[in-house]
Motif scaffolding. Structure first.
Motif, PDB file in Angstrom:
ATOM      1  N   GLN A  73     -11.912  -8.337   8.269  1.00  0.00           N
ATOM      2  CA  GLN A  73     -10.483  -8.102   8.044  1.00  0.00           C
ATOM      3  C   GLN A  73      -9.947  -9.052   6.984  1.00  0.00           C
ATOM      4  N   MET A  74     -10.426 -10.286   7.019  1.00  0.00           N
ATOM      5  CA  MET A  74     -10.000 -11.252   6.014  1.00  0.00           C
ATOM      6  C   MET A  74     -10.614 -10.944   4.648  1.00  0.00           C
ATOM      7  N   GLN A  75     -11.770 -10.326   4.658  1.00  0.00           N
ATOM      8  CA  GLN A  75     -12.382  -9.885   3.406  1.00  0.00           C
ATOM      9  C   GLN A  75     -11.508  -8.813   2.746  1.00  0.00           C
ATOM     10  N   TRP A  76     -10.958  -7.922   3.572  1.00  0.00           N
ATOM     11  CA  TRP A  76     -10.040  -6.904   3.053  1.00  0.00           C
ATOM     12  C   TRP A  76      -8.821  -7.573   2.421  1.00  0.00           C
ATOM     13  N   LEU A  77      -8.288  -8.585   3.114  1.00  0.00           N
ATOM     14  CA  LEU A  77      -7.127  -9.295   2.583  1.00  0.00           C
ATOM     15  C   LEU A  77      -7.459  -9.957   1.247  1.00  0.00           C
ATOM     16  N   ALA A  78      -8.618 -10.600   1.179  1.00  0.00           N
ATOM     17  CA  ALA A  78      -9.029 -11.261  -0.057  1.00  0.00           C
ATOM     18  C   ALA A  78      -9.181 -10.254  -1.192  1.00  0.00           C
ATOM     19  N   GLU A  79      -9.712  -9.086  -0.884  1.00  0.00           N
ATOM     20  CA  GLU A  79      -9.884  -8.051  -1.902  1.00  0.00           C
ATOM     21  C   GLU A  79      -8.531  -7.556  -2.411  1.00  0.00           C
ATOM     22  N   ARG A  80      -7.561  -7.418  -1.497  1.00  0.00           N
ATOM     23  CA  ARG A  80      -6.224  -6.992  -1.921  1.00  0.00           C
ATOM     24  C   ARG A  80      -5.590  -8.043  -2.847  1.00  0.00           C
ATOM     25  N   VAL A  81      -5.796  -9.313  -2.523  1.00  0.00           N
ATOM     26  CA  VAL A  81      -5.263 -10.377  -3.381  1.00  0.00           C
ATOM     27  C   VAL A  81      -5.924 -10.319  -4.748  1.00  0.00           C
TER      28      VAL A  81
END
Length: 268
Positions: A73-81
């Motif tokens: 889930q945090m990987q998704w957040l990092a990708e969005r950033v």
């Protein structure tokens, strides 16, 4: 108990039960979705996106991803950033996001654990109704009982002990430290390939779509636990819809009707 897909108990032979933890047995982490939502919105709002757009996207993603490892889930957040900033990959670290999210969530969990240790609350005050009795009943029936959680392994161990359910499980699998690996896939593969169980020998209980979809993929029996965590049971209709779409054979809100559940899957 709401039966969605009829089951011929003569064609299954349940030998092992696999449980998710948070929301299925434990409510120590109840409210994690809001904590994650607030954190993700905070991160993305700092990038100048409009609140309504960010809130909608984050809420949809959390609902979609319930049950997977936190690091994904945090990987998704990092990708969005990265998409917003076109930043180099090494400049956006999902592990740092995970640490901050965990810090916020653990502050809540630790207060609840402390209330149990001080005997202001009972372990049962943070458990889905009937879950401990259900596990105990399965143990007396000599079923193999496994726990697979997307929460960090050491936290799962601590929390199962605090709630008094640690000894019920033949094996507990949680998110491994500093690794992007799915604990639920790991456990299911182990049951099939090392324990030599057939899919028809396995029943999976969970409140997230990940474990239900995984169960359906291998051909195991799946029971969705659509628990209302604030009430420790009953039907949460958002969870129910998610679990139906994931392919649950049946829906329960808690474990109070254990005889009905176990008779339906042919254990008793």
């Amino acid at each position: 108990m709401e039966i969605l897909i009829p089951v011929d108990s003569k064609k299954i032979s349940i030998k092992a039960a696999v449980f998710d933890f948070d929301g299925t047995i434990s409510t120590l982490r109840s409210g994690w979705e809001q904590i994650m939502k607030n954190f993700m919105i905070e991160v993305l709002m700092n990038k100048g996106l409009p609140f309504e757009e960010v809130a909608k996207e984050v809420e949809e993603y959390i609902n979609y991803s319930t049950g997977i490892q936190t690091i994904f889930q945090m990987q998704w957040l990092a990708e969005r950033v990265r998409q917003i900033e076109t930043a180099p990959k090494e400049m956006v670290n999902p592990w740092e996001y995970k640490d901050e999210y965990n810090r916020r969530l653990k502050a809540v969990v630790n207060r609840r654990i402390e209330s149990i240790l001080k005997k202001d609350k009972r372990p049962e005050d943070y458990m889905v109704k009937g879950s401990k009795d259900f596990l105990n009943y399965l143990k007396k029936l000599n079923l193999q009982i496994y726990l697979a959680s997307g929460t960090d392994f050491q936290d799962v161990i601590e929390e199962t002990k605090i709630l008094g359910v640690y000894d019920f499980f033949d094996e507990i699998v949680g998110a491994p430290p500093n690794k992007m690996m799915s604990s639920k896939d790991i456990l299911i593969n182990k049951l099939l390939n090392e324990k030599h169980l057939d899919a028809r020998n396995i029943v999976i209980f969970g409140d997230g779509k990940v474990e239900i979809e995984l169960g359906r993929k291998i051909g195991a029996l799946t029971i969705g636990v659509a628990s209302r965590e604030d009430e420790l049971g009953g039907i949460d209709f958002i969870k129910r819809e998610r679990l139906i779409k994931a392919g649950a054979y049946a829906i329960i809100g808690d474990f109070l009707e254990k005889e009905q559940v176990l008779k339906w899957i042919g254990i008793i």
